[in-house]
Design a protein around this motif. Structure first.
Motif: not given
Length: 230
Positions: A104-111, A122-137
């Motif tokens: 799950v990745l933040p959609n950073k196309t907004h203001a 994304w961070l608060a709900l733990g949606l950033n938990k994934h074995p691939d750590l190449q993406i910041a956060g």
């Protein structure tokens, strides 16, 4: 994240555990955050933690449904609701992107102010938990946290059914796809895989209880939620 509509406000429910059944009847047995189907033990989630905000402990407006991972992983400190996006007040399908790796990745196309709220969610709900750590956060999930793996499996199931539909398309096959989706959850994954099939997306919107229909236009494309931040 599936945007949801909890229906009319039921006011104060005490003890708050009694809110579980009406929430399930209106939203289905799905985690409001990670969207997986929860076979048993789904939690009544407090958007504002009850330890910090006892005045909202029994308020329907503060309730969602959550799996054990999302409920335990969410912070329990003070929290300003306006600093995040929420599935019962925003069109959260516009807030995140999903891929075949179960990410799950933040959609950073907004203001920018809204982008910061989406990332904070994304961070608060733990949606950033994934074995691939190449993406910041992104952070390594615990051995008990299989949310990313279940999303990946849902993506594989959805992709396989989409290929089968391309080979032979009929009403029975379309109905079977929806039936599989509601049994497994991860509505946003199915909506993403079938993003070019308005009929399937319409069926998915209709099939999952409590999906906020005001978040979509006539062609099933997501639009800003009336009164929402996004």
């Amino acid at each position: 994240m599936r945007p949801i509509d909890k229906g009319y406000d039921l006011g104060e429910i005490k003890p708050y555990g009694d809110a579980q059944q009406p929430l399930i009847e209106r939203l289905g047995e799905y985690c409001s955050y990670c969207e997986r189907w929860v076979a048993s033990g789904i939690h009544v989630e407090h958007k504002k933690p009850k330890s910090e905000y006892p005045e909202t402990e029994f308020q329907w407006s503060n309730f969602l449904l959550a799996c054990g991972n999302c409920n335990s992983g969410k912070g329990h400190g003070q929290l300003n609701l306006d600093d995040y996006v929420w599935p019962d007040s925003d069109n959260t399908l516009l807030a995140f992107n999903y891929d075949g790796q179960g990410r799950v990745l933040p959609n950073k196309t907004h203001a920018e102010p809204l982008n910061r709220k989406i990332e904070a969610t994304w961070l608060a709900l733990g949606l950033n938990k994934h074995p691939d750590l190449q993406i910041a956060g992104q952070q390594t999930p615990s051995s008990k946290d299989k949310r990313w793996l279940h999303r990946q499996q849902a993506w594989q199931n959805a992709s396989k059914r989409k290929s089968q539909l391309a080979a032979f398309d009929n009403e029975e096959r379309r109905a079977g796809i929806v039936e599989m989706a509601i049994q497994r959850g991860f509505w946003s994954v199915w909506m993403t895989v079938f993003q070019d099939d308005a009929d399937m997306r319409r069926r998915l919107i209709e099939a999952f209880p409590g999906t906020a229909k005001t978040c979509f236009d006539e062609s099933t494309q997501p639009i800003q939620r009336p009164g929402g931040q996004i």
